[in-house]
Design an enzyme around this catalytic site. Structure first.
Site, mmCIF file in Angstrom:
data_model
loop_
_atom_site.group_PDB
_atom_site.id
_atom_site.type_symbol
_atom_site.label_atom_id
_atom_site.label_comp_id
_atom_site.label_asym_id
_atom_site.label_seq_id
_atom_site.Cartn_x
_atom_site.Cartn_y
_atom_site.Cartn_z
ATOM 1 C CE LYS A 1 -5.082 -2.790 0.473
ATOM 2 N NZ LYS A 1 -5.954 -1.610 0.425
ATOM 3 C CB SER B 1 -1.006 0.094 1.567
ATOM 4 O OG SER B 1 -2.002 1.400 0.774
ATOM 5 C CG ASP C 1 8.133 5.191 -11.829
ATOM 6 O OD1 ASP C 1 8.689 3.401 -11.516
ATOM 7 O OD2 ASP C 1 6.163 4.813 -11.917
#
Length: 186
Positions: A139, A114, A125
């Site tokens: 999640k 999460s 990224d």
């Protein structure tokens, strides 16, 4: 009272910060840990950081965004996409308060989920951190709780979280840059 952030200095100006879950004051506690590290270094700069998110089940989205924003100066941290327009949101980094661009290694494992995946995915990224460990839990969904007339409730997945590059956290989790079994704590 649970402390979500623990830290210590390693060798040669490298700091270690463990975030066990994303709670109400996690971003504030992270900033305090980084200030303490600089104080222990006698005002010298931090040379690098190990950010440990292993076995972190997640927590508050606002705190995940705050932690990622600490290390990023611009761009999308995470976005949500769902069937309804109000479920489509983008969360951005800002230049104020951004840490200097020292190297970061983010430790993750199958217990990282999460909010921990949001931070790891954002740093990866943006090329801001090297993710090391094993694939995360996956999640990455927004859930909406709807009360029922009988006193019960139903939870529905209404949107998914995506990293800047468009990868669904729910589908793949965060794949490490370097796969290495780093299970355990500290």
């Amino acid at each position: 009272q649970v402390r979500s952030v623990r830290s210590r200095l390693l060798v040669d100006g490298f700091a270690y910060v463990r975030i066990s879950q994303f709670m109400e004051k996690t971003t504030e506690d992270l900033h305090a840990a980084l200030r303490r590290a600089r104080g222990e270094l006698g005002g010298r700069s931090i040379e690098g950081l190990v950010l440990d998110l292993r076995n972190n089940p997640g927590g508050l989205l606002t705190q995940a965004i705050g932690v990622a924003d600490t290390f990023l100066s611009e761009g999308v941290i995470v976005y949500t996409d769902g069937r309804v327009a109000k479920q489509r949101q983008r969360y951005f980094a800002h230049p104020r308060g951004t840490e200097p661009s020292y190297p970061i290694v983010v430790l993750v494992n199958g217990g990282s989920a999460s909010a921990a995946e949001i931070v790891a995915g954002a740093l990866k990224d943006h090329g801001r951190g090297l993710v090391l460990g094993t694939q995360t839990f996956g999640k990455g969904s927004v859930q909406t709780l709807t009360p029922l007339d009988n006193g019960g409730a139903i939870t529905l997945t209404t949107a998914l979280y995506y990293t800047k590059s468009g990868r669904s956290i729910k589908v793949t989790g965060v794949e490490p840059d370097i796969v290495l079994d780093v299970s355990g704590d500290e």
